[in-house]
Design a protein around this motif. Sequence first.
Motif, mmCIF file in Angstrom:
data_model
loop_
_atom_site.group_PDB
_atom_site.id
_atom_site.type_symbol
_atom_site.label_atom_id
_atom_site.label_comp_id
_atom_site.label_asym_id
_atom_site.label_seq_id
_atom_site.Cartn_x
_atom_site.Cartn_y
_atom_site.Cartn_z
ATOM 1 N N LYS A 1 0.834 -1.206 0.000
ATOM 2 C CA LYS A 1 0.000 0.000 0.000
ATOM 3 C C LYS A 1 0.870 1.257 0.000
ATOM 4 C CE LYS A 1 -4.139 -1.912 2.153
ATOM 5 N NZ LYS A 1 -3.663 -3.319 2.177
ATOM 6 N N THR A 2 0.273 2.351 -0.454
ATOM 7 C CA THR A 2 0.961 3.634 -0.452
ATOM 8 C C THR A 2 0.566 4.401 0.806
ATOM 9 O OG1 THR A 2 0.986 3.716 -2.862
ATOM 10 C CG2 THR A 2 1.314 5.789 -1.692
ATOM 11 N N VAL A 3 1.569 4.840 1.537
ATOM 12 C CA VAL A 3 1.334 5.577 2.780
ATOM 13 C C VAL A 3 2.258 6.792 2.821
ATOM 14 C CG1 VAL A 3 0.659 3.493 4.034
ATOM 15 C CG2 VAL A 3 3.046 4.238 4.083
ATOM 16 N N THR A 4 1.965 7.685 3.746
ATOM 17 C CA THR A 4 2.853 8.803 4.003
ATOM 18 C C THR A 4 3.129 8.877 5.494
ATOM 19 O OG1 THR A 4 3.280 11.127 3.485
ATOM 20 C CG2 THR A 4 1.044 10.578 4.253
ATOM 21 N N GLY A 5 3.917 9.845 5.885
ATOM 22 C CA GLY A 5 4.302 10.036 7.277
ATOM 23 C C GLY A 5 5.398 11.087 7.313
ATOM 24 N N GLU B 1 11.685 4.791 6.374
ATOM 25 C CA GLU B 1 12.411 3.524 6.461
ATOM 26 C C GLU B 1 11.574 2.430 7.112
ATOM 27 O OE1 GLU B 1 16.198 4.282 8.291
ATOM 28 O OE2 GLU B 1 16.574 6.013 7.000
ATOM 29 N N ALA B 2 10.797 2.803 8.107
ATOM 30 C CA ALA B 2 9.971 1.816 8.805
ATOM 31 C C ALA B 2 8.906 1.215 7.896
ATOM 32 C CB ALA B 2 9.314 2.456 10.029
ATOM 33 N N VAL B 3 8.275 2.053 7.089
ATOM 34 C CA VAL B 3 7.172 1.544 6.267
ATOM 35 C C VAL B 3 7.667 0.814 5.018
ATOM 36 C CG1 VAL B 3 5.560 3.253 7.157
ATOM 37 C CG2 VAL B 3 6.798 3.731 5.021
ATOM 38 N N THR B 4 8.745 1.305 4.419
ATOM 39 C CA THR B 4 9.247 0.625 3.229
ATOM 40 C C THR B 4 9.883 -0.722 3.586
ATOM 41 O OG1 THR B 4 11.318 1.895 3.352
ATOM 42 C CG2 THR B 4 9.580 2.749 1.911
ATOM 43 N N LYS B 5 10.343 -0.856 4.803
ATOM 44 C CA LYS B 5 10.950 -2.109 5.258
ATOM 45 C C LYS B 5 9.953 -3.265 5.220
ATOM 46 C CE LYS B 5 13.731 -3.933 9.097
ATOM 47 N NZ LYS B 5 14.318 -3.625 10.433
ATOM 48 N N VAL B 6 8.653 -2.957 5.363
ATOM 49 C CA VAL B 6 7.626 -4.007 5.328
ATOM 50 C C VAL B 6 6.855 -4.004 4.017
ATOM 51 C CG1 VAL B 6 7.399 -4.170 7.835
ATOM 52 C CG2 VAL B 6 5.962 -2.539 6.574
ATOM 53 N N GLY B 7 7.410 -3.376 3.000
ATOM 54 C CA GLY B 7 6.831 -3.486 1.667
ATOM 55 C C GLY B 7 5.797 -2.444 1.309
ATOM 56 N N ALA B 8 5.722 -1.349 2.063
ATOM 57 C CA ALA B 8 4.819 -0.262 1.694
ATOM 58 C C ALA B 8 5.545 0.714 0.774
ATOM 59 C CB ALA B 8 4.326 0.472 2.933
ATOM 60 N N TYR B 9 4.772 1.507 0.064
ATOM 61 C CA TYR B 9 5.321 2.551 -0.790
ATOM 62 C C TYR B 9 5.121 3.885 -0.087
ATOM 63 C CZ TYR B 9 4.894 -1.231 -4.155
ATOM 64 O OH TYR B 9 4.982 -2.447 -4.783
ATOM 65 N N TYR B 10 6.188 4.678 -0.005
ATOM 66 C CA TYR B 10 6.119 5.947 0.703
ATOM 67 C C TYR B 10 5.873 7.089 -0.272
ATOM 68 C CZ TYR B 10 7.499 9.954 3.541
ATOM 69 O OH TYR B 10 7.520 11.168 4.190
#
Length: 242
Positions: free
Chosen positions: A164-168, A193-202
């Motif tokens: 999924k695509t997320v921001t932060g 780094e935290a979200v892309t590490k589990v396969g999310a798109y930033y």
Amino acid sequence: MPKKLTRKALIAISSFNGAIYPGGHKTGLFYTEALHPYEVLSDAGFEVDLASETGTCGLDYNSLQLPFLAGSDKAVYDNPKHPFQVKLNSQLKKASDVKKEEYGVFFASAGHAALYDYPTATGLQVAAADIWDRGGVVAAVCHGPAIMPGILDSKTGKSIIEGKTVTGFTIEGEMIFAILDKLRADGVLPIVEAVTKVGAYYSSPMNAFDDYSITCGRVVTGVNPQSARSAAERCVRLFDAL
């Protein structure tokens, strides 16, 4: 709105309250990142509870300074009888005591503190996962997405944000706060780094403090304090469209 979901929201609060800023100032809950979602959700007819992992919290020093706390927000902060202040100061729940099956929306507020305790906040993560598994909405703002790698989909066993695509909060923002070196030294991961590490798109805004929030499936994320209100508004629209 699905019949199985109650119009009730749980706002997560960080319980970490350590001194990480230059000058020895403490992080904790970034005040408006919980206040604004509370106001939006309450105005939309949600019953709203606040919970932290330990049932305790402190406030982020920067969140109580100008320009972050002013006007009507400062008036709420200065009024101990305001419903939000009562919830925060005397009715804050401990995550393990929350009746997770009662909620249809989970919203992770933040502050830099979230980077320190959300990754291991299993009580909050379990509550969010239960809401997710029942078809509800899971949202976070600023550093709140630090909790999302640990919110697991029971069907896949993987993070709900995988694919999924997320921001932060942005790396640029961490540099503006002069905090990136401290985060590195403490071994905590910035959001990207935290979200892309589990396969999310930033997804990043043009500028670190733009109001920027996005919806991807049943996940809503916002990038900074200025985005807490728009992220909560997305939650309401998404919930009402389920």
